[in-house]
Design a protein around this motif. Structure first.
Motif, PDB file in Angstrom:
ATOM      1  N   SER A 292     -30.172 -44.493  -1.469  1.00 49.71           N
ATOM      2  CA  SER A 292     -30.732 -44.235  -0.142  1.00 49.71           C
ATOM      3  C   SER A 292     -29.607 -43.962   0.862  1.00 49.71           C
ATOM      4  O   SER A 292     -28.459 -44.382   0.674  1.00 49.71           O
ATOM      5  N   THR A 293     -29.962 -43.272   1.934  1.00 52.10           N
ATOM      6  CA  THR A 293     -28.983 -42.988   2.987  1.00 52.10           C
ATOM      7  C   THR A 293     -28.413 -44.277   3.555  1.00 52.10           C
ATOM      8  O   THR A 293     -27.199 -44.398   3.756  1.00 52.10           O
ATOM      9  N   ALA A 294     -29.272 -45.247   3.821  1.00 51.40           N
ATOM     10  CA  ALA A 294     -28.815 -46.503   4.414  1.00 51.40           C
ATOM     11  C   ALA A 294     -27.822 -47.217   3.504  1.00 51.40           C
ATOM     12  O   ALA A 294     -26.798 -47.746   3.971  1.00 51.40           O
TER      13      ALA A 294
ATOM     14  N   PHE B 209     -29.544 -29.746  -1.887  1.00 46.70           N
ATOM     15  CA  PHE B 209     -30.258 -30.987  -1.595  1.00 46.70           C
ATOM     16  C   PHE B 209     -30.583 -31.116  -0.106  1.00 46.70           C
ATOM     17  O   PHE B 209     -31.713 -31.428   0.265  1.00 46.70           O
ATOM     18  N   ASP B 210     -29.608 -30.892   0.753  1.00 47.95           N
ATOM     19  CA  ASP B 210     -29.795 -31.046   2.199  1.00 47.95           C
ATOM     20  C   ASP B 210     -29.059 -29.920   2.915  1.00 47.95           C
ATOM     21  O   ASP B 210     -27.862 -30.021   3.206  1.00 47.95           O
ATOM     22  N   PRO B 211     -29.760 -28.821   3.233  1.00 50.65           N
ATOM     23  CA  PRO B 211     -29.112 -27.695   3.897  1.00 50.65           C
ATOM     24  C   PRO B 211     -28.472 -28.062   5.238  1.00 50.65           C
ATOM     25  O   PRO B 211     -27.540 -27.383   5.689  1.00 50.65           O
ATOM     26  N   ALA B 212     -28.958 -29.144   5.884  1.00 53.61           N
ATOM     27  CA  ALA B 212     -28.406 -29.555   7.175  1.00 53.61           C
ATOM     28  C   ALA B 212     -26.953 -30.008   7.058  1.00 53.61           C
ATOM     29  O   ALA B 212     -26.249 -30.111   8.059  1.00 53.61           O
ATOM     30  N   LEU B 213     -26.509 -30.274   5.839  1.00 53.35           N
ATOM     31  CA  LEU B 213     -25.117 -30.656   5.610  1.00 53.35           C
ATOM     32  C   LEU B 213     -24.171 -29.568   6.113  1.00 53.35           C
ATOM     33  O   LEU B 213     -23.100 -29.855   6.676  1.00 53.35           O
TER      34      LEU B 213
ATOM     35  N   GLN C   3     -24.377 -35.800  -0.492  1.00 57.93           N
ATOM     36  CA  GLN C   3     -25.347 -34.709  -0.435  1.00 57.93           C
ATOM     37  C   GLN C   3     -26.200 -34.804   0.825  1.00 57.93           C
ATOM     38  O   GLN C   3     -27.130 -34.015   0.998  1.00 57.93           O
ATOM     39  N   LYS C   4     -25.886 -35.748   1.717  1.00 61.02           N
ATOM     40  CA  LYS C   4     -26.748 -36.042   2.852  1.00 61.02           C
ATOM     41  C   LYS C   4     -26.044 -35.778   4.181  1.00 61.02           C
ATOM     42  O   LYS C   4     -24.944 -36.275   4.434  1.00 61.02           O
ATOM     43  N   ALA C   5     -26.721 -35.032   5.060  1.00 59.29           N
ATOM     44  CA  ALA C   5     -26.147 -34.688   6.358  1.00 59.29           C
ATOM     45  C   ALA C   5     -25.869 -35.931   7.199  1.00 59.29           C
ATOM     46  O   ALA C   5     -24.846 -36.011   7.892  1.00 59.29           O
TER      47      ALA C   5
END
Length: 262
Positions: free
Chosen positions: A77-79, A129-133, A105-107
């Protein structure tokens, strides 16, 4: 004789010269389940000391990751990822002289890591996975490493593998490069990684190492990671009973040498 291209990778606080010599990336896994060192560096103080030891040993940059991407891993998880990496980044602030890459893989993780001093984003998904990266990297002017992976860490070694690994990797890296460029990243700020061990058969990893100059034709610097991976254990002792990670050091050295020559 093969002549290596030269690049200049601009980081927020410095510029890295690539191609004059091979740069060495130290890897710090702040995870309980990475295949070669899971659980060894969970305490921030121990992780920071290990990072400083890698710097003293000659590492040119340090890659910190809080999510295991070994074959079969389920994700984090992100957290939890933030809980693992941020204390280490804070412990290294003002102490580590080499630049830090955040393997995520997470922005949201990349944003927090950049605020804590990371200067490179290393995305094993190649922005799938996360284009916002890419937006985080663009806004903060961070270079990105885009890796090729067939499938996900959970599924990548279950096959089927590509019939033509070079065509698969070239196609995947071109697509990743396209996603990055459309998000506003400069080509000069992108490093490509063929993803040794990520969705490839053991033999395909050796084929990629043998044909690295063809990947160099994409026009970006290459990052290659072979350290202690399973294809080395299989070559050293057979696929049925592969050599354990701690016995793969010389196999790693041989494949690193092959990558430098390529």
């Amino acid at each position: 004789m093969f002549r290596r291209k030269k690049f200049r990778l601009r980081l927020p606080t410095r510029t890295l010269a690539l191609g004059e010599r091979t740069l060495v990336m130290g890897v710090l896994n702040v995870t309980p389940d990475s295949f070669s060192d899971g659980g060894r560096w969970l305490e921030p103080a121990a992780a920071a000391e290990h990072a400083l030891a890698m710097e003293r040993a000659g590492a040119d940059l340090l890659d910190i990751g809080g999510e295991s991407t070994r074959p079969g891993s389920e994700g984090t998880s992100t957290a939890e990822e933030l809980r693992r990496v941020l204390p280490v980044l804070e412990a290294l602030r003002g102490k580590l002289r080499i630049p830090i890459s955040i393997d995520t893989q997470k922005a949201e993780v990349a944003e927090a890591a950049a605020a804590a001093g990371a200067e490179v984003v290393n995305d094993i998904s190649g922005l799938r996975f996360d284009p916002a990266l890419a937006e985080v990297a663009r806004r903060r002017r961070l270079p990105m490493v885009l890796m090729h992976m067939r499938g996900t860490p959970r599924t990548m070694q279950k096959g089927p593998f590509a019939r033509d690994v070079m065509r698969d990797v070239l196609s995947g890296l071109r697509a990743a490069l396209g996603r990055a460029r459309r998000a506003g990243l400069k080509r000069s700020q992108i490093v490509l990684d063929p993803g040794i061990g990520f969705g490839k058969s053991f033999g395909q990893n050796y084929e990629l190492l043998a044909r690295l100059p063809k990947l160099g034709a994409l026009g970006c610097p290459l990052l290659v990671g072979t350290s202690r991976k399973a294809f080395l254990g299989a070559a050293l002792a057979g696929e049925e009973n592969p050599a354990p990670p701690e016995e793969r050091l010389w196999g790693t050295a041989a494949t690193v040498t092959a990558a430098i020559l390529g």
